[in-house]
Motif scaffolding. Sequence first.
Motif, PDB file in Angstrom:
ATOM      1  N   MET A   1     -33.240 -32.176 -10.539  1.00  0.00           N
ATOM      2  CA  MET A   1     -34.332 -33.125 -10.662  1.00  0.00           C
ATOM      3  C   MET A   1     -33.772 -34.466 -11.118  1.00  0.00           C
ATOM      4  SD  MET A   1     -37.306 -30.764 -12.398  1.00  0.00           S
ATOM      5  CE  MET A   1     -38.562 -31.966 -12.035  1.00  0.00           C
ATOM      6  N   ASP A   2     -34.387 -35.534 -10.655  1.00  0.00           N
ATOM      7  CA  ASP A   2     -33.940 -36.874 -11.016  1.00  0.00           C
ATOM      8  C   ASP A   2     -34.706 -37.368 -12.242  1.00  0.00           C
ATOM      9  OD1 ASP A   2     -32.264 -36.879  -8.811  1.00  0.00           O
ATOM     10  OD2 ASP A   2     -33.775 -37.782  -7.506  1.00  0.00           O
ATOM     11  N   ILE A   3     -33.972 -37.809 -13.230  1.00  0.00           N
ATOM     12  CA  ILE A   3     -34.610 -38.364 -14.422  1.00  0.00           C
ATOM     13  C   ILE A   3     -33.908 -39.661 -14.809  1.00  0.00           C
ATOM     14  CG2 ILE A   3     -35.320 -36.104 -15.310  1.00  0.00           C
ATOM     15  CD1 ILE A   3     -33.033 -36.340 -17.363  1.00  0.00           C
ATOM     16  N   THR A   4     -34.617 -40.468 -15.559  1.00  0.00           N
ATOM     17  CA  THR A   4     -34.027 -41.696 -16.108  1.00  0.00           C
ATOM     18  C   THR A   4     -34.349 -41.742 -17.589  1.00  0.00           C
ATOM     19  OG1 THR A   4     -34.363 -42.873 -14.012  1.00  0.00           O
ATOM     20  CG2 THR A   4     -33.950 -44.206 -15.965  1.00  0.00           C
ATOM     21  N   LEU A   5     -33.348 -41.954 -18.377  1.00  0.00           N
ATOM     22  CA  LEU A   5     -33.564 -42.047 -19.812  1.00  0.00           C
ATOM     23  C   LEU A   5     -32.711 -43.181 -20.375  1.00  0.00           C
ATOM     24  CD1 LEU A   5     -31.831 -38.902 -21.404  1.00  0.00           C
ATOM     25  CD2 LEU A   5     -31.578 -39.573 -19.034  1.00  0.00           C
ATOM     26  N   MET A   6     -33.122 -43.667 -21.508  1.00  0.00           N
ATOM     27  CA  MET A   6     -32.401 -44.751 -22.172  1.00  0.00           C
ATOM     28  C   MET A   6     -31.502 -44.107 -23.224  1.00  0.00           C
ATOM     29  SD  MET A   6     -32.366 -48.112 -21.972  1.00  0.00           S
ATOM     30  CE  MET A   6     -33.954 -48.837 -21.594  1.00  0.00           C
ATOM     31  N   THR A  15     -29.189 -36.832 -12.116  1.00  0.00           N
ATOM     32  CA  THR A  15     -29.790 -35.662 -11.489  1.00  0.00           C
ATOM     33  C   THR A  15     -29.369 -34.455 -12.301  1.00  0.00           C
ATOM     34  OG1 THR A  15     -29.636 -36.698  -9.317  1.00  0.00           O
ATOM     35  CG2 THR A  15     -29.978 -34.321  -9.366  1.00  0.00           C
ATOM     36  N   VAL A  16     -30.351 -33.695 -12.780  1.00  0.00           N
ATOM     37  CA  VAL A  16     -30.028 -32.583 -13.678  1.00  0.00           C
ATOM     38  C   VAL A  16     -30.594 -31.265 -13.153  1.00  0.00           C
ATOM     39  CG1 VAL A  16     -29.923 -34.030 -15.739  1.00  0.00           C
ATOM     40  CG2 VAL A  16     -32.092 -32.972 -15.090  1.00  0.00           C
ATOM     41  N   ASP A  17     -29.877 -30.212 -13.493  1.00  0.00           N
ATOM     42  CA  ASP A  17     -30.400 -28.864 -13.295  1.00  0.00           C
ATOM     43  C   ASP A  17     -31.545 -28.687 -14.296  1.00  0.00           C
ATOM     44  OD1 ASP A  17     -30.730 -25.999 -13.845  1.00  0.00           O
ATOM     45  OD2 ASP A  17     -28.950 -25.734 -12.605  1.00  0.00           O
ATOM     46  N   PRO A  18     -32.678 -28.167 -13.884  1.00  0.00           N
ATOM     47  CA  PRO A  18     -33.806 -28.038 -14.821  1.00  0.00           C
ATOM     48  C   PRO A  18     -33.501 -27.175 -16.029  1.00  0.00           C
ATOM     49  CG  PRO A  18     -34.427 -27.307 -12.594  1.00  0.00           C
ATOM     50  CD  PRO A  18     -33.000 -27.745 -12.524  1.00  0.00           C
ATOM     51  N   ARG A  19     -32.417 -26.399 -15.967  1.00  0.00           N
ATOM     52  CA  ARG A  19     -32.073 -25.542 -17.116  1.00  0.00           C
ATOM     53  C   ARG A  19     -31.127 -26.231 -18.093  1.00  0.00           C
ATOM     54  NH1 ARG A  19     -29.742 -21.070 -13.174  1.00  0.00           N
ATOM     55  NH2 ARG A  19     -28.890 -23.032 -12.409  1.00  0.00           N
ATOM     56  N   MET A  20     -30.665 -27.411 -17.765  1.00  0.00           N
ATOM     57  CA  MET A  20     -29.652 -28.081 -18.601  1.00  0.00           C
ATOM     58  C   MET A  20     -30.260 -28.596 -19.908  1.00  0.00           C
ATOM     59  SD  MET A  20     -27.291 -31.353 -17.554  1.00  0.00           S
ATOM     60  CE  MET A  20     -25.654 -30.669 -17.325  1.00  0.00           C
ATOM     61  N   SER A  21     -29.525 -28.403 -21.002  1.00  0.00           N
ATOM     62  CA  SER A  21     -29.993 -28.936 -22.286  1.00  0.00           C
ATOM     63  C   SER A  21     -29.627 -30.409 -22.395  1.00  0.00           C
ATOM     64  CB  SER A  21     -29.362 -28.162 -23.448  1.00  0.00           C
ATOM     65  OG  SER A  21     -27.983 -28.464 -23.540  1.00  0.00           O
ATOM     66  N   LEU A  22     -30.339 -31.099 -23.273  1.00  0.00           N
ATOM     67  CA  LEU A  22     -30.002 -32.500 -23.530  1.00  0.00           C
ATOM     68  C   LEU A  22     -28.579 -32.605 -24.058  1.00  0.00           C
ATOM     69  CD1 LEU A  22     -30.651 -35.514 -23.908  1.00  0.00           C
ATOM     70  CD2 LEU A  22     -31.700 -34.913 -26.111  1.00  0.00           C
ATOM     71  N   ALA A  63     -33.055 -31.287 -20.866  1.00  0.00           N
ATOM     72  CA  ALA A  63     -32.769 -32.631 -20.375  1.00  0.00           C
ATOM     73  C   ALA A  63     -33.896 -33.133 -19.483  1.00  0.00           C
ATOM     74  CB  ALA A  63     -31.441 -32.630 -19.606  1.00  0.00           C
ATOM     75  N   VAL A  64     -34.430 -32.259 -18.658  1.00  0.00           N
ATOM     76  CA  VAL A  64     -35.447 -32.692 -17.705  1.00  0.00           C
ATOM     77  C   VAL A  64     -36.704 -33.195 -18.417  1.00  0.00           C
ATOM     78  CG1 VAL A  64     -36.538 -30.428 -17.421  1.00  0.00           C
ATOM     79  CG2 VAL A  64     -36.513 -32.047 -15.509  1.00  0.00           C
ATOM     80  N   ALA A  65     -36.934 -32.701 -19.617  1.00  0.00           N
ATOM     81  CA  ALA A  65     -38.114 -33.121 -20.376  1.00  0.00           C
ATOM     82  C   ALA A  65     -37.905 -34.472 -21.039  1.00  0.00           C
ATOM     83  CB  ALA A  65     -38.453 -32.073 -21.433  1.00  0.00           C
ATOM     84  N   MET A  66     -36.700 -35.002 -20.952  1.00  0.00           N
ATOM     85  CA  MET A  66     -36.376 -36.277 -21.603  1.00  0.00           C
ATOM     86  C   MET A  66     -36.621 -37.468 -20.690  1.00  0.00           C
ATOM     87  SD  MET A  66     -35.513 -35.446 -24.603  1.00  0.00           S
ATOM     88  CE  MET A  66     -36.561 -33.982 -24.536  1.00  0.00           C
ATOM     89  N   ASP A  67     -37.138 -37.230 -19.498  1.00  0.00           N
ATOM     90  CA  ASP A  67     -37.380 -38.327 -18.561  1.00  0.00           C
ATOM     91  C   ASP A  67     -38.217 -39.413 -19.246  1.00  0.00           C
ATOM     92  OD1 ASP A  67     -37.328 -39.728 -16.207  1.00  0.00           O
ATOM     93  OD2 ASP A  67     -39.025 -38.650 -15.311  1.00  0.00           O
TER      94      ASP A  67
END
Length: 162
Positions: A1-6, A15-22, A63-67
């Motif tokens: 999944m594509d995310i953008t974070l500061m 682009t992260v695997d949805p299972r990846m931790s921050l 990680a995916v929740a950090m978008d």
Amino acid sequence: MDITLMVNGVSRAVTVDPRMSLLDLLRERLGLIGAKKGCDHGQCGACTVLIDGRRANSCLALAVAMDGSEITTVEGLAHEDELHPLQTAFMEHDAFQCGYCTPGQLCSAAGMLGEPGPSAITDDLLTDPGLTPEEIRERMSGNLCRCGAYVNIVSAIAEVAP
Ligand code: FES
Ligand code: FES
């Protein structure tokens, strides 16, 4: 999944695997190895970072929740050549421990400074207890040193505490 974070003031699109931790995102994808993987179970605090200004165990955050979130790691506490007041206080009070637990302690302490109100040990829940040495100990209790040496951390934080 594509995310953008500061991250530490820099926008990062990944682009992260949805299972990846921050934590894994920071360390393995973004090269920020200040936050450490101690237990990977939310028990030691070595992975503590600030998420939108609040401290959190990055091993337990997806990680995916950090978008769209703003992440600050220990690498981002200082501003250019100017250390964070906690980093200065840790040096002045000889509170630095090993490279494994100290990054988490610094991030945790930075988050704690913005957390007013009672903790689990506060007797009077109607009055802000302030960051007394006892309150600092309680609020830092999620950051473990496996050596059992916690010399001078409280005095360093107390110097910076409001
Ligand atoms: S590595 Fe996250 S709490 Fe231990
Ligand atoms: S784990 Fe860092 S000094 Fe003990």
